[in-house]
Design a protein around this motif. Structure first.
Motif: not given
Length: 100
Positions: A1-18, A79-87
């Motif tokens: 079974m494959s698993v999903i890793l979801q990671v989100h964290f504060p980031f000031d940029g750049p965003f989009g094409d940059e 800091t404040d890195i949020r990570a979750t691993i789900l089946g």
């Protein structure tokens, strides 16, 4: 079974094409990680968040990548890195065209 890793964290940029231009080498290096299948990069400039949703072949490979990636982010002062691993449920995901 494959698993999903979801990671989100504060980031000031750049965003989009940059962001794409700045992170191309990092994106290419992720392809070499053990058990890596795919990643969807996520960003929200208004909330100043970035991260991604990854698919790995095993929980062990997802956990190893998460540990390495968290350490890399922390070394850059993130800091404040949020990570979750789900089946995943491949049968139901297939009904909804999920690439698992």
């Amino acid at each position: 079974m494959s698993v999903i890793l979801q990671v989100h964290f504060p980031f000031d940029g750049p965003f989009g094409d940059e962001m794409a231009n700045a992170m191309t080498a990092l994106a290419e290096s992720i392809n070499q990680e053990p058990g890596f299948i795919w990643k969807i990069w996520t960003e929200d400039a208004d909330q100043k968040l970035a991260g991604g949703v990854y698919l790995f072949d095993t929980r062990a490979n997802a956990e190893a990548y998460c540990k390495m990636h968290t350490a890399r982010l922390e070394s850059m002062g993130v800091t404040d890195i949020r990570a979750t691993i789900l089946g995943t449920n491949a049968a139901l995901s297939a009904i909804n065209k999920g690439p698992v």
